[in-house]
Design a protein around this motif. Structure first.
Motif, mmCIF file in Angstrom:
data_model
loop_
_atom_site.group_PDB
_atom_site.id
_atom_site.type_symbol
_atom_site.label_atom_id
_atom_site.label_comp_id
_atom_site.label_asym_id
_atom_site.label_seq_id
_atom_site.Cartn_x
_atom_site.Cartn_y
_atom_site.Cartn_z
ATOM 1 N N MET A 71 -73.339 37.637 13.315
ATOM 2 C CA MET A 71 -72.986 36.256 13.028
ATOM 3 C C MET A 71 -73.970 35.399 12.606
ATOM 4 O O MET A 71 -74.040 34.385 12.049
ATOM 5 C CB MET A 71 -71.861 35.788 13.883
ATOM 6 N N GLY A 72 -75.138 35.599 13.535
ATOM 7 C CA GLY A 72 -76.351 34.590 13.341
ATOM 8 C C GLY A 72 -76.005 33.478 13.994
ATOM 9 O O GLY A 72 -75.235 33.080 14.739
ATOM 10 N N ASN A 73 -77.120 32.505 13.947
ATOM 11 C CA ASN A 73 -76.985 31.173 14.414
ATOM 12 C C ASN A 73 -75.925 30.319 13.695
ATOM 13 O O ASN A 73 -75.856 30.320 12.616
ATOM 14 C CB ASN A 73 -78.248 30.269 14.300
ATOM 15 N N ILE A 74 -74.944 29.537 14.507
ATOM 16 C CA ILE A 74 -73.892 28.892 13.890
ATOM 17 C C ILE A 74 -74.259 27.623 14.298
ATOM 18 O O ILE A 74 -74.368 26.965 15.404
ATOM 19 C CB ILE A 74 -72.718 29.267 14.584
ATOM 20 N N ASP A 75 -74.218 26.559 13.417
ATOM 21 C CA ASP A 75 -74.318 25.203 13.612
ATOM 22 C C ASP A 75 -72.849 24.590 13.712
ATOM 23 O O ASP A 75 -72.503 24.132 12.854
ATOM 24 C CB ASP A 75 -75.028 24.418 12.270
ATOM 25 N N VAL A 76 -72.606 24.484 14.938
ATOM 26 C CA VAL A 76 -71.150 23.919 15.191
ATOM 27 C C VAL A 76 -70.854 22.667 14.855
ATOM 28 O O VAL A 76 -69.995 22.459 14.197
ATOM 29 C CB VAL A 76 -70.871 24.255 16.795
ATOM 30 N N GLU A 77 -71.716 21.794 14.477
ATOM 31 C CA GLU A 77 -71.581 20.462 14.260
ATOM 32 C C GLU A 77 -71.325 20.314 12.716
ATOM 33 O O GLU A 77 -70.398 19.746 12.517
ATOM 34 C CB GLU A 77 -72.757 19.422 14.755
ATOM 35 N N LYS A 78 -71.903 21.305 11.971
ATOM 36 C CA LYS A 78 -71.793 21.178 10.735
ATOM 37 C C LYS A 78 -70.326 21.712 10.185
ATOM 38 O O LYS A 78 -69.657 21.486 9.372
ATOM 39 C CB LYS A 78 -72.764 22.195 9.816
ATOM 40 N N ILE A 79 -69.877 22.854 11.026
ATOM 41 C CA ILE A 79 -68.626 23.412 10.937
ATOM 42 C C ILE A 79 -67.638 22.257 11.250
ATOM 43 O O ILE A 79 -66.398 21.949 10.505
ATOM 44 C CB ILE A 79 -68.442 24.615 11.668
ATOM 45 N N LYS A 80 -67.687 21.486 12.174
ATOM 46 C CA LYS A 80 -66.817 20.446 12.718
ATOM 47 C C LYS A 80 -66.683 19.373 11.533
ATOM 48 O O LYS A 80 -65.578 18.719 11.514
ATOM 49 C CB LYS A 80 -67.348 19.664 13.945
ATOM 50 N N GLU A 81 -67.855 19.072 10.966
ATOM 51 C CA GLU A 81 -67.786 18.080 9.872
ATOM 52 C C GLU A 81 -67.128 18.470 8.674
ATOM 53 O O GLU A 81 -66.211 17.889 8.007
ATOM 54 C CB GLU A 81 -69.457 17.852 9.530
ATOM 55 N N LYS A 82 -67.450 19.878 8.226
ATOM 56 C CA LYS A 82 -66.782 20.376 7.050
ATOM 57 C C LYS A 82 -65.279 20.598 7.302
ATOM 58 O O LYS A 82 -64.478 20.621 6.366
ATOM 59 C CB LYS A 82 -67.512 21.752 6.798
ATOM 60 N N TYR A 83 -64.703 21.244 8.620
ATOM 61 C CA TYR A 83 -63.515 21.466 8.850
ATOM 62 C C TYR A 83 -62.827 20.476 9.746
ATOM 63 O O TYR A 83 -62.394 20.721 10.929
ATOM 64 C CB TYR A 83 -63.400 22.800 9.298
ATOM 65 N N GLN A 84 -62.711 19.146 9.300
ATOM 66 C CA GLN A 84 -62.064 18.258 10.239
ATOM 67 C C GLN A 84 -60.693 18.462 10.295
ATOM 68 O O GLN A 84 -60.087 19.133 9.551
ATOM 69 C CB GLN A 84 -62.200 16.859 9.613
ATOM 70 N N PRO A 85 -59.922 17.979 11.257
ATOM 71 C CA PRO A 85 -58.404 18.122 11.308
ATOM 72 C C PRO A 85 -57.850 17.624 10.230
ATOM 73 O O PRO A 85 -58.127 16.520 9.739
ATOM 74 C CB PRO A 85 -58.152 17.110 12.650
ATOM 75 N N GLY A 86 -56.657 18.549 9.571
ATOM 76 C CA GLY A 86 -56.246 18.155 8.439
ATOM 77 C C GLY A 86 -56.466 18.718 7.129
ATOM 78 O O GLY A 86 -56.016 18.664 6.022
ATOM 79 N N THR A 87 -57.705 19.275 7.315
ATOM 80 C CA THR A 87 -58.539 20.049 6.220
ATOM 81 C C THR A 87 -57.583 21.136 5.680
ATOM 82 O O THR A 87 -57.115 22.037 6.884
ATOM 83 C CB THR A 87 -59.841 20.470 6.369
#
Length: 71
Positions: free
Chosen positions: A1-17
Motif C-alpha cells: 500500500m505504501g505511504n498513505i497521506d491520511v490528511e489528503k484522503i480526509k480532504e478528498k473524501y469528506q462526509p457526504g461524498t
C-alpha cells in the motif's frame, strides 16, 4: 500500500461524498457498482461508507478500487 497521506484522503473524501465501488478485496465485499456515501475517514485512511443497501463498510485506498461521482 505504501505511504498513505491520511490528511489528503480526509480532504478528498469528506462526509457526504458519493463513491462507487469498482472492486473490493474484502472477503465480504459490497457488489461492484454499488454506490455509497462517505460517513468518515479514520486515522489510518480507511474511508467508511454507508451503501445503498444500508451496509456500512470501509473501502481502503490503494487496496480497493472506487471512484467519486456526482449525481
Amino acid at each position: 500500500m505504501g505511504n498513505i497521506d491520511v490528511e489528503k484522503i480526509k480532504e478528498k473524501y469528506q462526509p457526504g461524498t458519493k463513491i462507487r465501488v469498482l472492486e473490493m478485496k474484502d472477503p465480504f465485499p459490497v457488489e461492484s457498482g454499488s454506490a455509497g456515501v462517505v460517513d468518515y475517514v479514520d486515522d489510518i485512511g480507511n474511508v467508511h461508507c454507508v451503501f445503498e443497501n444500508s451496509r456500512r463498510i470501509a473501502v481502503i485506498p490503494g487496496v480497493d478500487r472506487f471512484v467519486r461521482y456526482s449525481v
